[in-house]
Design an enzyme around this catalytic site. Sequence first.
Site, mmCIF file in Angstrom:
data_model
loop_
_atom_site.group_PDB
_atom_site.id
_atom_site.type_symbol
_atom_site.label_atom_id
_atom_site.label_comp_id
_atom_site.label_asym_id
_atom_site.label_seq_id
_atom_site.Cartn_x
_atom_site.Cartn_y
_atom_site.Cartn_z
ATOM 1 N N LEU A 1 29.527 46.963 -8.471
ATOM 2 C CA LEU A 1 30.401 45.885 -8.911
ATOM 3 C C LEU A 1 30.663 46.108 -10.395
ATOM 4 O O LEU A 1 29.743 46.460 -11.145
ATOM 5 C CB LEU A 1 29.748 44.512 -8.693
ATOM 6 C CG LEU A 1 29.536 44.064 -7.246
ATOM 7 C CD1 LEU A 1 28.801 42.724 -7.206
ATOM 8 C CD2 LEU A 1 30.854 43.960 -6.493
ATOM 9 N N ASP A 2 31.905 45.911 -10.824
ATOM 10 C CA ASP A 2 32.230 46.055 -12.239
ATOM 11 C C ASP A 2 31.364 45.120 -13.075
ATOM 12 O O ASP A 2 30.855 44.109 -12.576
ATOM 13 C CB ASP A 2 33.702 45.721 -12.480
ATOM 14 C CG ASP A 2 34.641 46.656 -11.737
ATOM 15 O OD1 ASP A 2 34.268 47.815 -11.533
ATOM 16 O OD2 ASP A 2 35.733 46.200 -11.351
ATOM 17 N N ALA A 3 31.249 45.426 -14.357
ATOM 18 C CA ALA A 3 30.366 44.647 -15.232
ATOM 19 C C ALA A 3 30.678 43.154 -15.182
ATOM 20 O O ALA A 3 29.766 42.322 -15.157
ATOM 21 C CB ALA A 3 30.469 45.163 -16.667
ATOM 22 N N THR B 1 32.316 41.560 -12.732
ATOM 23 C CA THR B 1 32.382 41.036 -11.372
ATOM 24 C C THR B 1 31.012 40.502 -10.967
ATOM 25 O O THR B 1 29.985 41.110 -11.259
ATOM 26 C CB THR B 1 32.828 42.127 -10.385
ATOM 27 O OG1 THR B 1 34.129 42.575 -10.760
ATOM 28 C CG2 THR B 1 32.878 41.598 -8.963
#
Length: 230
Positions: A100-102, A104
């Site tokens: 997951l992106d930072a 998200t």
Amino acid sequence: MRLNRFLAAAGVGSRRHCDGLIAAGRVTVNGKICTNFSAQPGAQDHVKVDGKLVRTAPALTIMLHKPAGFVSTRKDPHARDTVFDLIPQKYHRLFNIGRLDAQTEGLLLLTNDGELAQRLTHPRHKIDKEYAVTLDRPWDPALAPKLLRGIFLDGQRAKIEKIHSVSPTRLLVVLRQGINRQIHRMFEVVGYRVKHLLRLRIGNLRLADLPRGHWRVLTARDLSRLGASR
């Protein structure tokens, strides 16, 4: 058991990752470099990766409610907080299934089960990942068919499987792919900015009421809900 499956079962990584280690000559069996993908080490064989003995361990998977601001990696070159800062040291040999992106938030799985990771991430298994998406302005439903048909990103067709409006600016979106920043980039193409992104579900396993920053070990029933049958 083939060498890549042996390594995956020991928690070294997904089978694809283990294939890369074998091809790079980083795996030895009984002191000799082994690049034979068909090798089948037995219980008495000594298998090492980068000189470290590989020991098989019981399969373990945990679910984490990842908060914003944490990166999905073991170590970060920029000294940012990582998801491994949120779990006990004894679980630091696990690896995350996807990322997951930072910024998200939501459901993230960490495991030592390479077979499970393979089944959840390979597109042929068609595992749903559901997200709550908050946009910067009201959504125009007339744009949905374009996202459902797909948009080319990184040389491949990126598709959203389902879109459901919850409010003018909030949507539920289902993916079956794992292209980098896929949701952000697809909505940018149609003129929207994603303000907040939360992963709610993988297969039939839901984040539910697990508090932000907390984790728990998955039960056999939880694993069956993932829909990644063997």
